[in-house]
Motif scaffolding. Structure first.
Motif, PDB file in Angstrom:
ATOM      1  N   LYS A   3     -45.774  -6.349   0.705  1.00 36.93           N
ATOM      2  CA  LYS A   3     -44.666  -7.173   0.268  1.00 36.93           C
ATOM      3  C   LYS A   3     -44.233  -6.799  -1.143  1.00 36.93           C
ATOM      4  N   ALA A   4     -43.258  -7.544  -1.635  1.00 31.93           N
ATOM      5  CA  ALA A   4     -42.654  -7.242  -2.925  1.00 31.93           C
ATOM      6  C   ALA A   4     -43.583  -7.544  -4.071  1.00 31.93           C
ATOM      7  N   SER A 150     -38.600  -4.308   3.053  1.00 34.13           N
ATOM      8  CA  SER A 150     -39.725  -4.228   3.971  1.00 34.13           C
ATOM      9  C   SER A 150     -39.775  -5.546   4.738  1.00 34.13           C
ATOM     10  N   GLY A 151     -39.301  -5.535   5.960  1.00 33.07           N
ATOM     11  CA  GLY A 151     -39.247  -6.766   6.725  1.00 33.07           C
ATOM     12  C   GLY A 151     -38.300  -7.743   6.068  1.00 33.07           C
ATOM     13  N   ASP A 152     -38.789  -8.953   5.811  1.00 29.86           N
ATOM     14  CA  ASP A 152     -37.947  -9.941   5.148  1.00 29.86           C
ATOM     15  C   ASP A 152     -38.173  -9.963   3.646  1.00 29.86           C
ATOM     16  N   GLU A 253     -35.365 -15.214  -7.295  1.00 25.67           N
ATOM     17  CA  GLU A 253     -36.081 -14.833  -6.084  1.00 25.67           C
ATOM     18  C   GLU A 253     -35.690 -13.419  -5.674  1.00 25.67           C
ATOM     19  N   PRO A 254     -36.649 -12.625  -5.158  1.00 30.03           N
ATOM     20  CA  PRO A 254     -36.294 -11.297  -4.652  1.00 30.03           C
ATOM     21  C   PRO A 254     -35.141 -11.384  -3.660  1.00 30.03           C
ATOM     22  N   GLY A 255     -34.195 -10.476  -3.807  1.00 27.74           N
ATOM     23  CA  GLY A 255     -33.011 -10.487  -2.964  1.00 27.74           C
ATOM     24  C   GLY A 255     -31.811 -11.109  -3.639  1.00 27.74           C
ATOM     25  N   ILE A 279     -35.857  -7.163  -6.989  1.00 35.07           N
ATOM     26  CA  ILE A 279     -36.790  -6.819  -5.914  1.00 35.07           C
ATOM     27  C   ILE A 279     -38.163  -7.433  -6.171  1.00 35.07           C
ATOM     28  N   SER A 280     -38.352  -8.039  -7.340  1.00 32.80           N
ATOM     29  CA  SER A 280     -39.576  -8.792  -7.590  1.00 32.80           C
ATOM     30  C   SER A 280     -39.344  -9.792  -8.700  1.00 32.80           C
ATOM     31  N   ASP A 281     -40.100 -10.860  -8.666  1.00 38.42           N
ATOM     32  CA  ASP A 281     -40.011 -11.907  -9.681  1.00 38.42           C
ATOM     33  C   ASP A 281     -41.409 -12.445  -9.940  1.00 38.42           C
TER      34      ASP A 281
END
Length: 356
Positions: A3-4, A150-152, A253-255, A279-281
Motif C-alpha cells: 500500500k501507499a 495499486s488497487g484502491d 488523503e492519498p488520491g 500519494i502518501s500522507d
C-alpha cells in the motif's frame, strides 16, 4: 499488494504519538551566561524558517512580534532566513532568542544547546496536544499518479530511479519522516534491506534516486515538482496551504488533488492552475515556538507562555485565520478551538526516535 506510504508510515504515525534576509537587523550579541544581563536586554530577536519568511506571512510575523513586545516590554526584531540551518544555528548560539521551527529543527537546536527549549505549539482541532499534528505529503504531478496506483491505494515501488525533491535535511515533514517511511517500506525487500538515509541524500547512476533535489523550503520543493524538475516531492500541508486549494478527493488523503489557486503569491504566481496528487500522507507533531533560555529570563519566558496561551491570542484573526478566511497566514482555524498550548521537551521524543 503493498500500500501507499500513508499506510506503511504507520511507524511514523505511532512514533508521532497521535493521542539570510532580515525584516530588520538581527541581534548578534553573544548569549548571556546563567541569565546574566537578561534583565537589561532591551530587544529580542525572532528568527523564522524560509517557509515563513515570505511577504504573505509578514502580518502574522508582526502580530507575533507584538505579542512578545507587549508581554516582555522588549523590542522585537525579526530575522527572516533562506536556509533552515541559519535559523537553527541562530537560536542555538543565542544570536536569536526565539524561533518558530519544525520539530526536527528544534531537536537539532536543542542537541547543540540544551538551553533551547520549547515554549508553545499550536494545538489541534480539539484545543489540546492530543491532535496537534500537521501532514507530511509525498506528491506527484496530476496525470502521472497512475504509475503509483495499486488497487484502491498507492504503492511506492515505482519511486526507485525517479527524481526526488526533499525540503532540507533539517526538515521534519520534508525529510525526516519521508526518509524513515521509505526505509521502512523498502527495508522489507531483500534488495533494499540495507538501505540507509545516506543512500537517499543524493542521486545518480546506481543510486536509489536518479537525482535528489532540495527545495530549501516546502514551497521550493513544491515548485520543483510543478516545474518538472522533480518527479516526486515531499512537502507539508500547512506550508503550501496559502497557495493551493483542494480540487478533488478528501483533504490530506492519498488520491487528493490540489491545484495552485488564482492570485497565489510567489513562487507560485507563474504556476496558477498546476495540479498535483498526494500519494502518501503521514501525520507529524506540530511545530514549536522555541526559546533560548540562556538569553531570555525565566520571568520573561513565563510572561511569554501566559501571553501566547491567552484567549486574546487564540482569537486573533491575524495569527489564527478564521476557517472561512481567504487570506494568507501562519495558522488557520478548522474547529474554532485551536490555540497555543505549552509543551515540554519530551513531547518531541517520538521525532528523535526516527533517527535511531
Amino acid at each position: 499488494m503493498k500500500k501507499a506510504l500513508g499506510l506503511v508510515l504507520t511507524v511514523a504515525l505511532v512514533l508521532a504519538g497521535c493521542s539570510s534576509n532580515s525584516d530588520s537587523n538581527s541581534n548578534n550579541s553573544s548569549p548571556s551566561k546563567e541569565q546574566a544581563g537578561t534583565k537589561t536586554k532591551d530587544k529580542l530577536t525572532m528568527v523564522w524558517y524560509p517557509n515563513e519568511s515570505g511577504p504573505e506571512i509578514k502580518p502574522a510575523r508582526d502580530a507575533i512580534g507584538k505579542i512578545i513586545e507587549e508581554a516582555t516590554g522588549k523590542k522585537v526584531e525579526h530575522q527572516t532566513t533562506t536556509d533552515y540551518i541559519i535559523a537553527i544555528e541562530a537560536l542555538a548560539s543565542g544570536n536569536a532568542d526565539i524561533a518558530y521551527m519544525g520539530p526536527q529543527g528544534y531537536i537539532e537546536a536543542n542537541a547543540k544547546n540544551d538551553k533551547v527549549q520549547p515554549l508553545v505549539v499550536p494545538s489541534g482541532e480539539s484545543g489540546t496536544l492530543n491532535d496537534a499534528i500537521y501532514h507530511s505529503w509525498l506528491n506527484v504531478r496530476k496525470g502521472e499518479d497512475g504509475a503509483y496506483k495499486s488497487g484502491d491505494g498507492y504503492s511506492l515501488d515505482n519511486i526507485v530511479g525517479k527524481k526526488f525533491s526533499f525540503v532540507s535535511n533539517s526538515s521534519t515533514s520534508g525529510f525526516k519522516v519521508p526518509t524513515a517511511g521509505i526505509i521502512s517500506y523498502f527495508g522489507k525487500q531483500d534488495a533494499y534491506k540495507s538501505l540507509t538515509v545516506d543512500d537517499l541524500l543524493e542521486g545518480g547512476k546506481g543510486k536509489f534516486f536518479s537525482e535528489v533535489l532540495y527545495g530549501g523550503s516546502h514551497q521550493g520543493s513544491a515548485v520543483n515538482l510543478l516545474t518538472g524538475k522533480a518527479d516526486i516531492a515531499a512537502f507539508c500541508d500547512t506550508c503550501v496551504s496559502n497557495y493551493v486549494e483542494l480540487e478533488s478527493g478528501k483533504e490530506n488523503e492519498p488520491g487528493a488533488v490540489y491545484k495552485v489557486k488564482e492570485g497565489a503569491a510567489e513562487p507560485f504566481n507563474t504556476l496558477v492552475g498546476k495540479q498535483f496528487t498526494i500519494i502518501s500522507d503521514t501525520p507529524v507533531l506540530n511545530s514549536p515556538f522555541a526559546v533560548n533560555t540562556d538569553s531570555i529570563s525565566a520571568e520573561d519566558i513565563q510572561k511569554l507562555k501566559d501571553a501566547f496561551t491567552s484567549d486574546a491570542v487564540a482569537k486573533n484573526p491575524v495569527i489564527f485565520l478564521p476557517k472561512d478566511s481567504k487570506d494568507s497566514g501562519l495558522l488557520k482555524q478548522k474547529s474554532g478551538n485551536e490555540k497555543f498550548v505549552t509543551v515540554e521537551d519530551a513531547w518531541f521524543d517520538p521525532i528523535r526516535q526516527l533517527s535511531k
